[in-house]
Write an enzyme that holds these catalytic residues in place. Structure first.
Site, PDB file in Angstrom:
ATOM      1  CE  LYS A 194      -3.631  -0.542  -0.349  1.00 23.19           C
ATOM      2  NZ  LYS A 194      -4.490  -0.809  -1.284  1.00 23.19           N
ATOM      3  CB  SER A 235      -3.311 -11.332   1.569  1.00 25.70           C
ATOM      4  OG  SER A 235      -2.283 -10.546   1.639  1.00 25.70           O
TER       5      SER A 235
HETATM    6  N1  PMP Z   1      -3.295  -8.035   1.193  1.00 22.15           N
HETATM    7  C1  PMP Z   1      -3.066  -7.119   2.283  1.00 22.15           C
HETATM    8  C2  PMP Z   1      -2.320  -7.606   3.495  1.00 22.15           C
HETATM    9  C3  PMP Z   1      -3.693  -5.775   1.961  1.00 22.15           C
HETATM   10  O1  PMP Z   1      -3.331  -4.988   3.051  1.00 22.15           O
HETATM   11  C4  PMP Z   1      -4.280  -5.347   0.705  1.00 22.15           C
HETATM   12  C5  PMP Z   1      -4.938  -4.042   0.662  1.00 22.15           C
HETATM   13  N2  PMP Z   1      -5.957  -3.772   1.314  1.00 22.15           N
HETATM   14  C6  PMP Z   1      -4.254  -6.282  -0.248  1.00 22.15           C
HETATM   15  C7  PMP Z   1      -3.910  -7.637  -0.105  1.00 22.15           C
HETATM   16  C8  PMP Z   1      -5.187  -5.921  -1.608  1.00 22.15           C
HETATM   17  O2  PMP Z   1      -4.378  -4.940  -2.345  1.00 22.15           O
HETATM   18  P1  PMP Z   1      -5.516  -4.058  -3.123  1.00 22.15           P
HETATM   19  O3  PMP Z   1      -6.060  -2.979  -2.187  1.00 22.15           O
HETATM   20  O4  PMP Z   1      -4.443  -3.425  -4.140  1.00 22.15           O
HETATM   21  O5  PMP Z   1      -6.523  -4.598  -3.915  1.00 22.15           O
END
Ligand code: PMP
Length: 348
Positions: A54, A281
């Protein structure tokens, strides 16, 4: 100092921290899946300034806002976030001289809350009853209506979020692969705002319209497939409560679903067996990438993202024993080794 000088100064400060954001290594993860040798490529986004992907979006949105005159020196930055965005805006906002207010659901990990506070930002916790994620967004909009000198990055609807990945993450991935004579056949990324999957997807598709771009969601809480919040899941940072306006599912390939327990097991093993301390994630993304590769063939070049580091999950199930269940893929994976491919060093 005149206002234009101050704005100039803001842009200079953005440039001053650019080298701490993006330009991450691409990791070639060597593994065996059901006994067969495989390689999955994962962008090491946990190595960014505040430990997550981010940072790219936060710096790009602020830089754009300075260029467009949408943010002014001394403005307060207010954003709704499930955590990493809050940490990114808190740190980068402070580096650029802004105060920061973060509205976030009150069920996010304690580490996220503490880190945001450590960067001197104010947190407005929002309960399920107060509307959770959507309630957090409403709070920011109300703040902007009520008070002057407030800048809202609006990560869920701001095209600059996609742009950060179209001009940064995507070209870096393509350059790093091409250094080895490779080209992406598929890209998989869990969707929070969708900025990553949309931006990287747009860039890779501009090089090869046949590339497969898969959004990923938790099997227990398939927001993208259903269009609304259903169930609960433990993959923090993805699948909030709605399909973000910047996500265009029509332009993407089919959605890949990964069980949160499987994601936790994979993230645990990346740390224990390869020494890669990444979040839940990232585990989900590696499993999703294997699913995509299984359809395309074992040699297919499939790329994914390690979105953040594991330090924000020390109080969560990531550090607890997780039971495997029928249908999980992680027990069928043997992690062998990883190598960091050189950084792309593209000048932006
Ligand atoms: N994984 C994590 C740990 C995140 O914080 C985020 C962002 N919210 C994402 C994946 C997904 O990224 P994006 O917002 O670009 O879809």
């Amino acid at each position: 100092m005149s206002v234009s000088r101050l704005i100039q100064n803001g842009l200079e400060r953005c440039r001053g921290i650019r080298d701490m954001v993006g330009n991450t290594p691409l990791l070639a993860i060597h593994l065996r899946f059901r006994g067969e040798p495989r390689v999955i490529y994962a962008k090491a986004e946990h190595l960014n300034l505040t430990g997550s992907i981010k940072d790219r979006m936060a710096l790009h949105i602020l830089e754009r806002a300075y260029l467009d005159g949408a943010i002014h020196p001394g403005d307060r930055i207010a954003e709704a976030t499930s955590g990493n965005t809050g940490i990114a805006f808190s740190a980068i906002g402070k580096a650029l001289g802004h105060s920061v207010e973060i509205c976030m659901p009150n069920w996010m990990s304690q580490e996220r809350v503490s880190l945001i506070r450590a960067f001197g930002a104010t947190i407005r916790p929002v309960s399920h009853d107060e509307g959770g994620f959507l309630g957090s967004i409403r709070l920011c909009e109300e703040l902007k209506r009520r008070e002057s000198g407030v800048f809202l990055p609006r990560q869920f609807s701001n095209p600059a979020n996609i742009e950060a990945h179209r001009v940064g993450t995507g070209p870096e991935i393509a350059a790093q692969l091409s250094h080895r004579g490779l080209k992406a056949k598929a890209f998989v990324a869990g969707v929070g705002t969708g900025g990553t999957v949309m931006g990287v997807g747009q860039y890779l598709k501009s090089l090869d319209s046949g590339v497969h771009i898969h959004p990923l969601e938790p099997a227990e809480s398939p927001t993208l497939s259903t269009g609304c919040k259903v169930g609960r899941h433990r993959i923090q940072g993805v699948s909030d409560e709605f399909i973000p306006p910047i996500v265009d599912l029509q332009s993407l390939n089919d959605i890949i679903a990964v069980a949160d327990g499987d994601a936790i097991l994979m993230a645990q093993r990346l740390a224990c067996e390869l020494g890669l301390g990444v979040g839940i994630s990232s585990g989900a993304n590696l499993i999703g990438a294997l699913m995509a590769q299984d359809r395309l063939g074992p040699e297919a070049v499939v790329v994914t993202i390690f979105c953040d580091d594991n330090k924000k999950y020390l109080s969560t199930d990531l550090l607890r024993e997780e039971q495997t269940r029928p249908g999980y893929l992680s027990p069928e994976v043997e992690l062998v080794a990883y190598e960091a491919m050189p950084r792309a060093n593209l000048s932006m």
